[in-house]
Motif scaffolding. Sequence first.
Motif, PDB file in Angstrom:
ATOM      1  N   GLU A  15      50.048  74.679 -45.518  1.00 47.26           N
ATOM      2  CA  GLU A  15      51.561  75.172 -45.072  1.00 47.26           C
ATOM      3  C   GLU A  15      52.005  74.331 -44.225  1.00 47.26           C
ATOM      4  OE1 GLU A  15      50.869  79.395 -44.049  1.00 47.26           O
ATOM      5  OE2 GLU A  15      50.702  80.067 -46.157  1.00 47.26           O
ATOM      6  N   SER A  16      51.281  74.036 -43.015  1.00 42.29           N
ATOM      7  CA  SER A  16      51.792  73.158 -41.905  1.00 42.29           C
ATOM      8  C   SER A  16      52.401  71.857 -42.502  1.00 42.29           C
ATOM      9  CB  SER A  16      50.700  72.790 -40.898  1.00 42.29           C
ATOM     10  OG  SER A  16      50.321  74.162 -40.583  1.00 42.29           O
ATOM     11  N   ILE A  17      51.533  71.119 -43.529  1.00 38.86           N
ATOM     12  CA  ILE A  17      51.942  69.731 -44.290  1.00 38.86           C
ATOM     13  C   ILE A  17      53.246  70.197 -45.012  1.00 38.86           C
ATOM     14  CG2 ILE A  17      51.209  68.123 -45.785  1.00 38.86           C
ATOM     15  CD1 ILE A  17      48.306  68.567 -44.907  1.00 38.86           C
ATOM     16  N   ARG A  18      53.176  71.229 -45.651  1.00 42.59           N
ATOM     17  CA  ARG A  18      54.426  71.281 -46.590  1.00 42.59           C
ATOM     18  C   ARG A  18      55.792  71.519 -45.523  1.00 42.59           C
ATOM     19  NH1 ARG A  18      55.084  77.318 -49.073  1.00 42.59           N
ATOM     20  NH2 ARG A  18      55.282  77.589 -47.105  1.00 42.59           N
ATOM     21  N   ASP A  19      55.475  72.361 -44.772  1.00 41.70           N
ATOM     22  CA  ASP A  19      56.604  72.529 -43.664  1.00 41.70           C
ATOM     23  C   ASP A  19      57.124  71.324 -42.958  1.00 41.70           C
ATOM     24  OD1 ASP A  19      56.478  75.272 -44.234  1.00 41.70           O
ATOM     25  OD2 ASP A  19      55.511  75.607 -42.485  1.00 41.70           O
ATOM     26  N   TRP A  20      56.254  70.123 -42.641  1.00 36.35           N
ATOM     27  CA  TRP A  20      56.585  68.951 -41.939  1.00 36.35           C
ATOM     28  C   TRP A  20      57.162  68.220 -43.059  1.00 36.35           C
ATOM     29  CZ3 TRP A  20      54.405  64.317 -43.804  1.00 36.35           C
ATOM     30  CH2 TRP A  20      54.939  63.449 -43.189  1.00 36.35           C
ATOM     31  N   PHE A  21      56.921  68.053 -44.273  1.00 39.12           N
ATOM     32  CA  PHE A  21      57.301  67.450 -45.322  1.00 39.12           C
ATOM     33  C   PHE A  21      58.994  67.874 -45.809  1.00 39.12           C
ATOM     34  CE2 PHE A  21      58.102  66.064 -49.727  1.00 39.12           C
ATOM     35  CZ  PHE A  21      57.587  64.758 -49.682  1.00 39.12           C
ATOM     36  N   LEU A  22      58.860  68.945 -45.767  1.00 38.17           N
ATOM     37  CA  LEU A  22      60.275  69.554 -45.967  1.00 38.17           C
ATOM     38  C   LEU A  22      61.356  69.309 -44.611  1.00 38.17           C
ATOM     39  CD1 LEU A  22      59.470  73.080 -47.681  1.00 38.17           C
ATOM     40  CD2 LEU A  22      60.462  70.984 -48.598  1.00 38.17           C
ATOM     41  N   THR A  23      60.712  69.525 -43.525  1.00 37.87           N
ATOM     42  CA  THR A  23      61.873  69.541 -42.267  1.00 37.87           C
ATOM     43  C   THR A  23      61.954  67.940 -41.840  1.00 37.87           C
ATOM     44  OG1 THR A  23      59.893  69.977 -41.126  1.00 37.87           O
ATOM     45  CG2 THR A  23      61.299  71.685 -41.658  1.00 37.87           C
ATOM     46  N   ASP A  24      60.932  66.912 -42.114  1.00 38.07           N
ATOM     47  CA  ASP A  24      61.195  65.810 -41.438  1.00 38.07           C
ATOM     48  C   ASP A  24      60.949  64.749 -42.550  1.00 38.07           C
ATOM     49  OD1 ASP A  24      60.516  66.752 -39.147  1.00 38.07           O
ATOM     50  OD2 ASP A  24      58.398  66.622 -38.878  1.00 38.07           O
ATOM     51  N   VAL A  25      60.541  64.922 -43.701  1.00 37.32           N
ATOM     52  CA  VAL A  25      60.455  63.682 -44.751  1.00 37.32           C
ATOM     53  C   VAL A  25      62.019  63.994 -45.687  1.00 37.32           C
ATOM     54  CG1 VAL A  25      59.280  62.611 -46.320  1.00 37.32           C
ATOM     55  CG2 VAL A  25      58.217  63.535 -44.571  1.00 37.32           C
ATOM     56  N   LEU A  26      61.870  65.053 -46.208  1.00 36.99           N
ATOM     57  CA  LEU A  26      63.018  65.167 -47.192  1.00 36.99           C
ATOM     58  C   LEU A  26      64.363  65.485 -46.441  1.00 36.99           C
ATOM     59  CD1 LEU A  26      61.124  67.437 -49.785  1.00 36.99           C
ATOM     60  CD2 LEU A  26      61.747  64.838 -49.987  1.00 36.99           C
ATOM     61  N   VAL A  27      64.897  64.420 -45.717  1.00 42.70           N
ATOM     62  CA  VAL A  27      66.082  64.595 -44.990  1.00 42.70           C
ATOM     63  C   VAL A  27      66.751  63.360 -45.467  1.00 42.70           C
ATOM     64  CG1 VAL A  27      65.603  66.020 -43.062  1.00 42.70           C
ATOM     65  CG2 VAL A  27      65.084  63.317 -42.884  1.00 42.70           C
ATOM     66  N   LEU A  28      68.121  63.356 -45.346  1.00 41.69           N
ATOM     67  CA  LEU A  28      68.731  62.005 -45.916  1.00 41.69           C
ATOM     68  C   LEU A  28      68.572  60.944 -45.161  1.00 41.69           C
ATOM     69  CD1 LEU A  28      70.865  60.959 -47.857  1.00 41.69           C
ATOM     70  CD2 LEU A  28      72.715  61.797 -46.275  1.00 41.69           C
ATOM     71  N   ALA A  29      68.526  60.997 -43.824  1.00 35.80           N
ATOM     72  CA  ALA A  29      68.243  59.891 -43.190  1.00 35.80           C
ATOM     73  C   ALA A  29      66.864  59.044 -43.331  1.00 35.80           C
ATOM     74  CB  ALA A  29      68.202  60.150 -41.557  1.00 35.80           C
ATOM     75  N   ASN A  30      65.699  60.103 -43.446  1.00 36.85           N
ATOM     76  CA  ASN A  30      64.496  59.437 -43.549  1.00 36.85           C
ATOM     77  C   ASN A  30      64.541  58.817 -45.151  1.00 36.85           C
ATOM     78  OD1 ASN A  30      63.700  59.836 -41.002  1.00 36.85           O
ATOM     79  ND2 ASN A  30      62.830  62.023 -41.729  1.00 36.85           N
ATOM     80  N   LEU A  31      65.234  59.450 -46.151  1.00 33.90           N
ATOM     81  CA  LEU A  31      65.138  59.024 -47.437  1.00 33.90           C
ATOM     82  C   LEU A  31      66.065  57.445 -47.498  1.00 33.90           C
ATOM     83  CD1 LEU A  31      65.879  62.236 -49.492  1.00 33.90           C
ATOM     84  CD2 LEU A  31      63.696  60.989 -49.430  1.00 33.90           C
ATOM     85  N   VAL A  32      66.942  57.319 -46.822  1.00 34.96           N
ATOM     86  CA  VAL A  32      67.677  56.158 -46.833  1.00 34.96           C
ATOM     87  C   VAL A  32      66.891  54.997 -46.298  1.00 34.96           C
ATOM     88  CG1 VAL A  32      69.595  54.752 -45.824  1.00 34.96           C
ATOM     89  CG2 VAL A  32      70.001  57.248 -46.648  1.00 34.96           C
ATOM     90  N   GLN A  33      66.091  55.500 -44.906  1.00 35.67           N
ATOM     91  CA  GLN A  33      65.220  54.407 -44.423  1.00 35.67           C
ATOM     92  C   GLN A  33      64.039  54.111 -45.379  1.00 35.67           C
ATOM     93  OE1 GLN A  33      64.354  55.157 -40.022  1.00 35.67           O
ATOM     94  NE2 GLN A  33      65.376  57.111 -40.525  1.00 35.67           N
ATOM     95  N   LEU A  34      63.474  55.130 -46.206  1.00 31.33           N
ATOM     96  CA  LEU A  34      62.423  54.720 -47.104  1.00 31.33           C
ATOM     97  C   LEU A  34      63.114  53.628 -48.235  1.00 31.33           C
ATOM     98  CD1 LEU A  34      60.686  58.205 -47.485  1.00 31.33           C
ATOM     99  CD2 LEU A  34      59.659  56.028 -46.270  1.00 31.33           C
TER     100      LEU A  34
END
Length: 461
Positions: A15-34
Amino acid sequence: MENLTDPNFWRTALESIRDWFLTDVLVLANLVQLLIIAALFSAARFIAPRLRRVLERQLGRGSLGRASSILLRNVAALAVPGTWLVLQWIVYLGAEHAAQPSDLLRITVSLLTAWIVIRLTSGLVRDPGWAKSIAVCAWSVAALSILGLFDSTVSFLDSLAITAGGLRISALLVIKGVLSLAVLLWAAIIASRIFERRITQSAKLTPTLRVLIVKLFKIVLISIAVVVSLSSVGIDLTAFAVVGGAVGVGIGFGLQKIVSNLISGVIILLDRSIKPGDVISLGDTFGWINSLGARYASVVTRDGTEWLIPNEDLITQQVVNWSYSNNEVRLKIPIGISYKSDPRRAIELCFEAAEEEERVLKVPKTNVLVKGFGDSSVDIEMRVWIQDPQNGVSNVKSALLLRVWDKFHAHGIEIPYPQRDLHLIPPADVNVRIRGPQNGSGRDMQPETPDSAGDSSEVAA
């Protein structure tokens, strides 16, 4: 360790990994950087081969110095990550200047910088295996530190532990022990190689003493590395007392031959009865000592076969060392001539054949003797000396016999075939006298020889 078997622990972690992925990874700024990072990597893969060809052409000209050649060779090997790092730096500085989100770009730049520095540093290690291991371990630690996960990873590895009596063994402890042991062993091997080069250059020590000193020094360094690595991770060495006793019993029974070979190897090195370069014969094996190991000796024969002879056999069996005190060896070559030939002339021809052979020494002198009168020939023995038995013994005998053959044929000396003389004695004359029986019922026949012609004895019918 108990948490690993608790379902709630894994559920909470997921659950902690899922919350981190949703809040920190699946955001527009991070997707653009990736996407930018992936695009820059593709561009580096496209540019790097062309850059590598340009660098290889510069190296092929041979106009650069040694330091410049080494630098260009390392840069060519790191063309892809180097090009990627340059592109990442340009984009990262542009994002920072434009005040755009650039956390992933900064992390990528730091990881690439650490990887290139570590690869260049580990390239100083000649052994490819050690170089790769050092690079992977160092970059893993650097990556965890850059990502801010080093402390949490250490805590997690330390929690994976088991307790046996008063000894607590964790995954972190095992990793520390393996890393410290690897580093200390590497340092011990490097030190032993340096010491071996110094010892082999010493002209005051015999070859066997050099081998013994190098091996003992290497064993001592490796033992110290193992003991220090175990102590560095907090393991009490007194806990191995029972294990050491069990190992001693196992050595007494199961490893008897191995220990015997080890001790025999030390004895051989101490008494210097056999050393590298000696020419020996053991049973049907004839060759020269290529190397002396802790368990066996390598003997190379004339046909290129390498025999690994256990050290125990060299101690317990009869070994002929052709070059123990010196390299001079006397060869005995038997020759037979016919009884019709002149033995004095044959001896002179044998001396001439020995003088014409290059490998036969002039001092000590060659000697030719009449050994006896055989059934078919007069037996002659030619005794010659050589000083290079490592180059073969049978080939010298063959060359001498061929020279003797040519000289004997040129001067009418006959080499006989085996022969037998048979003497047949003719039989004596036999006289037969027929006498009638006293009762007249029949006849008796009795042979009579000249010696028994006057004998009046009869044989009853």
